[in-house]
Write a protein that holds these residues in place. Structure first.
Motif, PDB file in Angstrom:
ATOM      1  N   ASP A   1       5.133  -8.027 -18.252  1.00 63.18           N
ATOM      2  CA  ASP A   1       4.766  -6.621 -18.061  1.00 63.18           C
ATOM      3  C   ASP A   1       3.917  -6.348 -16.819  1.00 63.18           C
ATOM      4  O   ASP A   1       4.204  -5.427 -16.062  1.00 63.18           O
ATOM      5  CB  ASP A   1       3.989  -6.120 -19.285  1.00 63.18           C
ATOM      6  N   ILE A   2       2.881  -7.102 -16.624  1.00 64.76           N
ATOM      7  CA  ILE A   2       1.885  -6.799 -15.590  1.00 64.76           C
ATOM      8  C   ILE A   2       2.348  -7.196 -14.191  1.00 64.76           C
ATOM      9  O   ILE A   2       2.125  -6.471 -13.223  1.00 64.76           O
ATOM     10  CB  ILE A   2       0.533  -7.467 -15.934  1.00 64.76           C
ATOM     11  N   LYS A   3       3.016  -8.322 -14.082  1.00 66.80           N
ATOM     12  CA  LYS A   3       3.461  -8.803 -12.769  1.00 66.80           C
ATOM     13  C   LYS A   3       4.324  -7.761 -12.056  1.00 66.80           C
ATOM     14  O   LYS A   3       4.146  -7.516 -10.863  1.00 66.80           O
ATOM     15  CB  LYS A   3       4.218 -10.119 -12.931  1.00 66.80           C
ATOM     16  N   SER A   4       5.222  -7.109 -12.783  1.00 72.00           N
ATOM     17  CA  SER A   4       6.082  -6.105 -12.144  1.00 72.00           C
ATOM     18  C   SER A   4       5.277  -4.873 -11.713  1.00 72.00           C
ATOM     19  O   SER A   4       5.581  -4.254 -10.694  1.00 72.00           O
ATOM     20  CB  SER A   4       7.234  -5.703 -13.065  1.00 72.00           C
ATOM     21  N   ILE A   5       4.248  -4.527 -12.459  1.00 70.09           N
ATOM     22  CA  ILE A   5       3.385  -3.399 -12.059  1.00 70.09           C
ATOM     23  C   ILE A   5       2.673  -3.751 -10.765  1.00 70.09           C
ATOM     24  O   ILE A   5       2.628  -2.953  -9.826  1.00 70.09           O
ATOM     25  CB  ILE A   5       2.373  -3.057 -13.173  1.00 70.09           C
ATOM     26  N   MET A   6       2.133  -4.967 -10.685  1.00 72.96           N
ATOM     27  CA  MET A   6       1.439  -5.400  -9.470  1.00 72.96           C
ATOM     28  C   MET A   6       2.413  -5.442  -8.289  1.00 72.96           C
ATOM     29  O   MET A   6       2.095  -4.982  -7.200  1.00 72.96           O
ATOM     30  CB  MET A   6       0.807  -6.791  -9.669  1.00 72.96           C
ATOM     31  N   THR A   7       3.608  -5.963  -8.531  1.00 75.53           N
ATOM     32  CA  THR A   7       4.612  -6.056  -7.468  1.00 75.53           C
ATOM     33  C   THR A   7       5.020  -4.680  -6.970  1.00 75.53           C
ATOM     34  O   THR A   7       5.131  -4.450  -5.759  1.00 75.53           O
ATOM     35  CB  THR A   7       5.856  -6.825  -7.975  1.00 75.53           C
ATOM     36  N   ASN A   8       5.236  -3.748  -7.875  1.00 70.77           N
ATOM     37  CA  ASN A   8       5.721  -2.420  -7.496  1.00 70.77           C
ATOM     38  C   ASN A   8       4.652  -1.481  -6.958  1.00 70.77           C
ATOM     39  O   ASN A   8       4.984  -0.533  -6.241  1.00 70.77           O
ATOM     40  CB  ASN A   8       6.407  -1.758  -8.695  1.00 70.77           C
ATOM     41  N   HIS A   9       3.393  -1.722  -7.286  1.00 70.35           N
ATOM     42  CA  HIS A   9       2.363  -0.748  -6.924  1.00 70.35           C
ATOM     43  C   HIS A   9       1.178  -1.310  -6.134  1.00 70.35           C
ATOM     44  O   HIS A   9       0.417  -0.525  -5.579  1.00 70.35           O
ATOM     45  CB  HIS A   9       1.818  -0.067  -8.180  1.00 70.35           C
ATOM     46  N   CYS A  10       1.005  -2.628  -6.110  1.00 73.19           N
ATOM     47  CA  CYS A  10      -0.259  -3.155  -5.577  1.00 73.19           C
ATOM     48  C   CYS A  10      -0.124  -4.153  -4.425  1.00 73.19           C
ATOM     49  O   CYS A  10      -0.907  -4.100  -3.482  1.00 73.19           O
ATOM     50  CB  CYS A  10      -1.051  -3.814  -6.707  1.00 73.19           C
ATOM     51  N   ILE A  11       0.824  -5.083  -4.531  1.00 74.11           N
ATOM     52  CA  ILE A  11       0.774  -6.201  -3.595  1.00 74.11           C
ATOM     53  C   ILE A  11       1.237  -5.885  -2.176  1.00 74.11           C
ATOM     54  O   ILE A  11       1.051  -6.707  -1.290  1.00 74.11           O
ATOM     55  CB  ILE A  11       1.488  -7.454  -4.141  1.00 74.11           C
ATOM     56  N   THR A  12       1.774  -4.693  -1.960  1.00 69.52           N
ATOM     57  CA  THR A  12       2.091  -4.359  -0.567  1.00 69.52           C
ATOM     58  C   THR A  12       0.805  -4.294   0.260  1.00 69.52           C
ATOM     59  O   THR A  12       0.824  -4.578   1.447  1.00 69.52           O
ATOM     60  CB  THR A  12       2.852  -3.025  -0.453  1.00 69.52           C
ATOM     61  N   CYS A  13      -0.301  -3.957  -0.384  1.00 69.38           N
ATOM     62  CA  CYS A  13      -1.595  -3.919   0.310  1.00 69.38           C
ATOM     63  C   CYS A  13      -2.516  -5.064  -0.114  1.00 69.38           C
ATOM     64  O   CYS A  13      -3.344  -5.522   0.668  1.00 69.38           O
ATOM     65  CB  CYS A  13      -2.314  -2.602   0.023  1.00 69.38           C
ATOM     66  N   HIS A  14      -2.377  -5.496  -1.352  1.00 69.95           N
ATOM     67  CA  HIS A  14      -3.314  -6.471  -1.914  1.00 69.95           C
ATOM     68  C   HIS A  14      -2.661  -7.832  -2.121  1.00 69.95           C
ATOM     69  O   HIS A  14      -2.603  -8.364  -3.239  1.00 69.95           O
ATOM     70  CB  HIS A  14      -3.897  -5.943  -3.231  1.00 69.95           C
ATOM     71  N   ALA A  15      -2.190  -8.415  -1.014  1.00 75.76           N
ATOM     72  CA  ALA A  15      -1.616  -9.762  -1.010  1.00 75.76           C
ATOM     73  C   ALA A  15      -1.583 -10.266   0.417  1.00 75.76           C
ATOM     74  O   ALA A  15      -1.861  -9.516   1.352  1.00 75.76           O
ATOM     75  CB  ALA A  15      -0.214  -9.750  -1.616  1.00 75.76           C
ATOM     76  N   GLY A  16      -1.245 -11.519   0.565  1.00 74.69           N
ATOM     77  CA  GLY A  16      -1.119 -12.096   1.898  1.00 74.69           C
ATOM     78  C   GLY A  16      -2.419 -12.683   2.396  1.00 74.69           C
ATOM     79  O   GLY A  16      -3.414 -12.738   1.680  1.00 74.69           O
ATOM     80  N   PRO A  17      -2.420 -13.103   3.653  1.00 75.96           N
ATOM     81  CA  PRO A  17      -3.598 -13.795   4.204  1.00 75.96           C
ATOM     82  C   PRO A  17      -4.823 -12.892   4.386  1.00 75.96           C
ATOM     83  O   PRO A  17      -5.944 -13.387   4.404  1.00 75.96           O
ATOM     84  CB  PRO A  17      -3.108 -14.334   5.550  1.00 75.96           C
ATOM     85  N   ALA A  18      -4.623 -11.595   4.508  1.00 75.84           N
ATOM     86  CA  ALA A  18      -5.755 -10.676   4.689  1.00 75.84           C
ATOM     87  C   ALA A  18      -5.542  -9.423   3.829  1.00 75.84           C
ATOM     88  O   ALA A  18      -5.305  -8.330   4.341  1.00 75.84           O
ATOM     89  CB  ALA A  18      -5.904 -10.299   6.158  1.00 75.84           C
ATOM     90  N   PRO A  19      -5.647  -9.564   2.501  1.00 75.63           N
ATOM     91  CA  PRO A  19      -5.390  -8.404   1.636  1.00 75.63           C
ATOM     92  C   PRO A  19      -6.463  -7.327   1.793  1.00 75.63           C
ATOM     93  O   PRO A  19      -7.626  -7.641   2.083  1.00 75.63           O
ATOM     94  CB  PRO A  19      -5.407  -9.002   0.234  1.00 75.63           C
ATOM     95  N   ASN A  20      -6.054  -6.074   1.612  1.00 69.81           N
ATOM     96  CA  ASN A  20      -7.017  -4.958   1.691  1.00 69.81           C
ATOM     97  C   ASN A  20      -8.167  -5.182   0.731  1.00 69.81           C
ATOM     98  O   ASN A  20      -7.979  -5.612  -0.399  1.00 69.81           O
ATOM     99  CB  ASN A  20      -6.337  -3.638   1.360  1.00 69.81           C
ATOM    100  N   ALA A  21      -9.364  -4.864   1.194  1.00 76.45           N
ATOM    101  CA  ALA A  21     -10.604  -4.981   0.423  1.00 76.45           C
ATOM    102  C   ALA A  21     -10.840  -6.405  -0.070  1.00 76.45           C
ATOM    103  O   ALA A  21     -11.615  -6.620  -0.998  1.00 76.45           O
ATOM    104  CB  ALA A  21     -10.609  -3.999  -0.748  1.00 76.45           C
ATOM    105  N   GLY A  22     -10.151  -7.386   0.526  1.00 81.86           N
ATOM    106  CA  GLY A  22     -10.302  -8.771   0.100  1.00 81.86           C
ATOM    107  C   GLY A  22      -9.761  -9.033  -1.296  1.00 81.86           C
ATOM    108  O   GLY A  22     -10.079 -10.046  -1.900  1.00 81.86           O
TER     109      GLY A  22
END
Length: 120
Positions: A45-66
């Motif tokens: 349930d949660i992984k798809s929510i994070m994928t669809n709404h969050c990780i475009t900004c909150h992932a990778g080597p320099a995520p927003n707001a750390g």
């Protein structure tokens, strides 16, 4: 175009615009939704929510707001700290920036926390 046709056209246009309405949907409160009976897990349930709404900004080597929300451990930590759901529920500055998540989605996140943040 003669005056009579112009007057009739203006009248019809005014009548048409006046008869148009805008539907305003009342926002559903997540507390009024029927309770979720199933156990909510990160993987289902949660992984798809994070994928669809969050990780475009909150992932990778320099995520927003750390804040990296690309893994179970990081998302769990954010939920345990209270910052994940608090920010999503913030009325004046919700996450994601495109607007507050649906009450149904917020209910799923709340249930995951209530269910003690299971991974599988």
């Amino acid at each position: 175009m003669n005056n009579n046709k112009f007057i009739i056209l203006c009248f019809m246009l005014g009548f048409t615009l006046q008869s148009c309405t805008t539907a305003i949907l009342d926002e559903v409160d997540k507390n009024t939704l029927p309770p979720l009976e199933k156990t909510v897990t990160y993987e289902s349930d949660i992984k798809s929510i994070m994928t669809n709404h969050c990780i475009t900004c909150h992932a990778g080597p320099a995520p927003n707001a750390g804040l990296d929300l690309s893994t179970y451990a990081n998302t769990k930590y954010s939920a345990e700290q209270g910052s994940l759901v608090a920010r999503m529920n913030n009325a004046t500055n919700p996450m994601p920036p495109s607007g507050k998540l649906s009450p149904e989605t917020l209910q799923i996140l709340d249930k995951w926390i209530t269910d003690n943040l299971p991974e599988n």
